[in-house]
Design a protein around this motif. Structure first.
Motif, PDB file in Angstrom:
ATOM      1  N   PHE A  40      94.110  27.467  36.759  1.00 57.63           N
ATOM      2  CA  PHE A  40      94.971  27.686  37.919  1.00 57.63           C
ATOM      3  C   PHE A  40      95.706  26.417  38.329  1.00 57.63           C
ATOM      4  O   PHE A  40      96.467  26.409  39.290  1.00 57.63           O
ATOM      5  N   GLU A  41      95.472  25.332  37.595  1.00 58.67           N
ATOM      6  CA  GLU A  41      96.244  24.102  37.757  1.00 58.67           C
ATOM      7  C   GLU A  41      97.459  24.150  36.835  1.00 58.67           C
ATOM      8  O   GLU A  41      98.352  23.325  36.935  1.00 58.67           O
ATOM      9  N   GLU A  42      97.432  25.072  35.895  1.00 64.83           N
ATOM     10  CA  GLU A  42      98.495  25.137  34.902  1.00 64.83           C
ATOM     11  C   GLU A  42      99.732  25.777  35.510  1.00 64.83           C
ATOM     12  O   GLU A  42      99.638  26.691  36.311  1.00 64.83           O
ATOM     13  N   ASP A  43     100.855  25.262  35.083  1.00 63.80           N
ATOM     14  CA  ASP A  43     102.120  25.777  35.576  1.00 63.80           C
ATOM     15  C   ASP A  43     102.749  26.579  34.440  1.00 63.80           C
ATOM     16  O   ASP A  43     103.267  26.002  33.498  1.00 63.80           O
ATOM     17  N   GLY A  44     102.643  27.869  34.528  1.00 65.21           N
ATOM     18  CA  GLY A  44     103.238  28.703  33.483  1.00 65.21           C
ATOM     19  C   GLY A  44     102.418  28.713  32.206  1.00 65.21           C
ATOM     20  O   GLY A  44     101.263  29.087  32.213  1.00 65.21           O
ATOM     21  N   HIS A  45     102.998  28.204  31.130  1.00 64.52           N
ATOM     22  CA  HIS A  45     102.362  28.281  29.827  1.00 64.52           C
ATOM     23  C   HIS A  45     101.733  26.954  29.441  1.00 64.52           C
ATOM     24  O   HIS A  45     102.266  25.905  29.753  1.00 64.52           O
ATOM     25  N   PHE A  46     100.622  27.027  28.754  1.00 66.20           N
ATOM     26  CA  PHE A  46      99.918  25.796  28.411  1.00 66.20           C
ATOM     27  C   PHE A  46      99.274  25.949  27.042  1.00 66.20           C
ATOM     28  O   PHE A  46      99.044  27.059  26.559  1.00 66.20           O
ATOM     29  N   THR A  47      98.967  24.787  26.448  1.00 64.22           N
ATOM     30  CA  THR A  47      98.246  24.769  25.174  1.00 64.22           C
ATOM     31  C   THR A  47      96.786  24.433  25.460  1.00 64.22           C
ATOM     32  O   THR A  47      96.436  24.027  26.569  1.00 64.22           O
ATOM     33  N   ALA A  48      95.943  24.585  24.451  1.00 67.19           N
ATOM     34  CA  ALA A  48      94.528  24.256  24.595  1.00 67.19           C
ATOM     35  C   ALA A  48      94.355  22.791  24.993  1.00 67.19           C
ATOM     36  O   ALA A  48      93.505  22.458  25.828  1.00 67.19           O
ATOM     37  N   GLU A  49      95.178  21.916  24.410  1.00 70.62           N
ATOM     38  CA  GLU A  49      95.062  20.486  24.717  1.00 70.62           C
ATOM     39  C   GLU A  49      95.425  20.185  26.173  1.00 70.62           C
ATOM     40  O   GLU A  49      94.801  19.350  26.819  1.00 70.62           O
ATOM     41  N   HIS A  54      93.420  19.045  31.959  1.00 67.28           N
ATOM     42  CA  HIS A  54      93.228  19.488  33.347  1.00 67.28           C
ATOM     43  C   HIS A  54      91.759  19.791  33.643  1.00 67.28           C
ATOM     44  O   HIS A  54      91.266  19.515  34.733  1.00 67.28           O
ATOM     45  N   ALA A  55      91.067  20.374  32.671  1.00 63.11           N
ATOM     46  CA  ALA A  55      89.649  20.695  32.872  1.00 63.11           C
ATOM     47  C   ALA A  55      88.841  19.410  33.052  1.00 63.11           C
ATOM     48  O   ALA A  55      87.939  19.338  33.884  1.00 63.11           O
ATOM     49  N   ARG A  56      89.193  18.376  32.272  1.00 61.59           N
ATOM     50  CA  ARG A  56      88.463  17.103  32.377  1.00 61.59           C
ATOM     51  C   ARG A  56      88.735  16.401  33.699  1.00 61.59           C
ATOM     52  O   ARG A  56      87.899  15.658  34.194  1.00 61.59           O
ATOM     53  N   ASN A  57      89.925  16.646  34.278  1.00 61.13           N
ATOM     54  CA  ASN A  57      90.201  16.100  35.610  1.00 61.13           C
ATOM     55  C   ASN A  57      89.258  16.694  36.648  1.00 61.13           C
ATOM     56  O   ASN A  57      88.915  16.046  37.630  1.00 61.13           O
ATOM     57  N   LEU A  58      88.857  17.950  36.436  1.00 62.57           N
ATOM     58  CA  LEU A  58      87.975  18.623  37.390  1.00 62.57           C
ATOM     59  C   LEU A  58      86.504  18.382  37.061  1.00 62.57           C
ATOM     60  O   LEU A  58      85.661  18.343  37.942  1.00 62.57           O
ATOM     61  N   ASP A  59      86.199  18.250  35.771  1.00 57.15           N
ATOM     62  CA  ASP A  59      84.814  18.097  35.340  1.00 57.15           C
ATOM     63  C   ASP A  59      84.836  17.291  34.037  1.00 57.15           C
ATOM     64  O   ASP A  59      85.186  17.817  32.984  1.00 57.15           O
TER      65      ASP A  59
END
Ligand SMILES: [Zn+2]
Length: 160
Positions: A40-49, A54-59
């Protein structure tokens, strides 16, 4: 008000995803929650990388392997939708507002993906298939285009 509505929807989606994981005999872990929240931090379309960052920013315990293992589960459970633009990189998008059939318009240069509601396409595919006695499983409409930057400058920043 809109934000509150979204977070309720996010929690409902998380509940659904947790149930899905449990039903598959998988554990509901903090890392998976981190990846889920990063969606839900992603804006539109995103890749796994991008999702990994973003996931590492949270955890910061989230591993690349967990991201790559979680994405197919998120797709299978319907939380995330895979958007195939014919490149090596797979793109994903969160599926919260998936009521309408989406058509993708992709820039030829920077691969920016614009999604547009195209409910008529779904109707068209169904109608044509039903006339042939076929059952639609999947359909997509993809338009290759030049974004405004490409049109004006001949190339796009994101490519450099
Ligand atoms: Zn472009």
């Amino acid at each position: 008000m809109a934000k509150r509505k979204k977070s309720k929807k996010v929690e409902e989606t998380w509940d659904g995803f947790s149930t899905f994981l449990t039903s598959k005999g998988l554990r509901v872990t903090g890392q998976r929650r981190g990846i889920f929240d990063a969606l839900f931090e992603e804006d539109g379309h995103f890749t796994a990388e991008q999702l990994l960052v973003h996931a590492r920013n949270l955890d910061d315990t989230v591993s690349r392997a967990t991201v790559y293992r979680s994405l197919p589960l998120l797709v299978e459970s319907g939380v995330v939708r895979e958007v195939d633009v014919g490149h090596d990189n797979k793109f994903y998008t969160v599926n919260l507002n998936s009521e309408n059939f989406k058509a993708q318009v992709v820039c030829l240069d920077c691969d920016t993906i614009y999604e547009v509601d195209a409910p008529f396409m779904e109707w068209y595919g169904k109608t044509v298939s039903e006339k042939l006695g076929l059952d639609v499983q999947d359909q997509r409409l993809q338009v290759r285009a030049e974004c405004t930057q490409f049109q004006h400058l001949g190339s796009c920043d994101r490519n450099k």
